[in-house]
Write a protein that holds these residues in place. Structure first.
Motif, PDB file in Angstrom:
ATOM      1  N   UNK A   7      -5.132   5.204  -3.460  1.00 10.42           N
ATOM      2  CA  UNK A   7      -4.198   4.466  -4.304  1.00 10.42           C
ATOM      3  C   UNK A   7      -2.802   5.077  -4.276  1.00 10.42           C
ATOM      4  N   UNK A   8      -2.696   6.327  -3.880  1.00  9.60           N
ATOM      5  CA  UNK A   8      -1.415   7.030  -3.837  1.00  9.60           C
ATOM      6  C   UNK A   8      -0.442   6.338  -2.879  1.00  9.60           C
ATOM      7  N   UNK A   9      -0.957   5.787  -1.800  1.00  8.05           N
ATOM      8  CA  UNK A   9      -0.102   5.114  -0.819  1.00  8.05           C
ATOM      9  C   UNK A   9       0.349   3.742  -1.298  1.00  8.05           C
ATOM     10  N   UNK A  10      -0.307   3.209  -2.322  1.00  7.57           N
ATOM     11  CA  UNK A  10       0.059   1.909  -2.850  1.00  7.57           C
ATOM     12  C   UNK A  10      -0.565   0.744  -2.108  1.00  7.57           C
ATOM     13  N   UNK A  11      -1.141   0.986  -0.954  1.00  7.38           N
ATOM     14  CA  UNK A  11      -1.706  -0.091  -0.147  1.00  7.38           C
ATOM     15  C   UNK A  11      -3.202  -0.278  -0.383  1.00  7.38           C
ATOM     16  N   UNK A  12      -3.807   0.589  -1.184  1.00  4.21           N
ATOM     17  CA  UNK A  12      -5.236   0.472  -1.441  1.00  4.21           C
ATOM     18  C   UNK A  12      -6.077   0.776  -0.218  1.00  4.21           C
TER      19      UNK A  12
END
Length: 194
Positions: free
Chosen positions: A73-78
């Motif tokens: 989730x840190x990358x925002x792309x799941x």
């Protein structure tokens, strides 16, 4: 061998908690996955997801009945990624201790003292699976475990505590703060309860 008394107690709990059982999501190959619970950490948004893998008869995959993986989730792309060998062996891996077509007992590598049982079956909404473990001395469906870390310069970060969060058969929130492996924790402080 597992004793009959805990198995019967868990069977009663499973029946009472059927309303909170997760339903299966179908994959392209005919197998199904059911999200069970996740582990989050204080140092980032990523989490390790645990899913049950079932066949079209709602029975566990004999090779990999419970599958942990990273949800990035840190990358925002799941994004998702498989656990690395080290993570499997010493932190988030699953060690199955007993398995049948519709029941799996396992522990997580970081703490073998707290077994988790997952049972599967069919209901009017399709295949379902539910995990149970002990939280605050009672059977509960685990929702999450949050690991509070203190960074270290050596190989491993220091774990301050782990909050185990779930719900019991009556739908009441259960939260236990664990500070030592294999030692029962205490109820979570009020400001950290779900």
């Amino acid at each position: 061998m597992l004793s009959e008394k805990p198995a019967r107690s868990m069977a009663v709990f499973l029946f009472a908690a059927a309303a909170v059982t997760a339903a299966a999501a179908f994959e392209g190959n005919g197998s199904k996955t059911v999200d069970l619970f996740f582990i989050s950490k204080s140092n980032n948004l990523n989490r390790v997801m645990y899913e049950a893998r079932l066949d079209d008869r709602c029975q566990f995959d004999p090779e990999v009945p419970v599958h942990p993986y990273w949800q990035r989730l840190e990358s925002g792309a799941g994004e998702v990624r498989e656990l690395k060998w080290f993570e499997i062996k010493f932190a988030y891996g699953v060690e199955v201790t007993a398995q049948s077509a519709n029941e799996v007992w396992f522990s997580i590598a970081a703490d073998h003292s707290r077994p988790v049982v997952v049972r599967s079956g069919r209901s009017v909404v399709g295949c379902q699976a539910q995990a149970l473990t002990m939280i605050n001395g009672r059977f509960a469906t685990p929702i999450s475990a949050h690991v509070d870390l203190r960074e270290r310069r050596v190989l491993f970060p220091k774990i301050n505590f782990v909050d185990l969060v779930g719900s019991d058969a009556a739908g009441q929130a259960a939260c236990e703060r664990v500070t030592e492996v294999a030692v029962r924790g205490v109820p979570c402080p009020k400001d950290s309860r779900p």
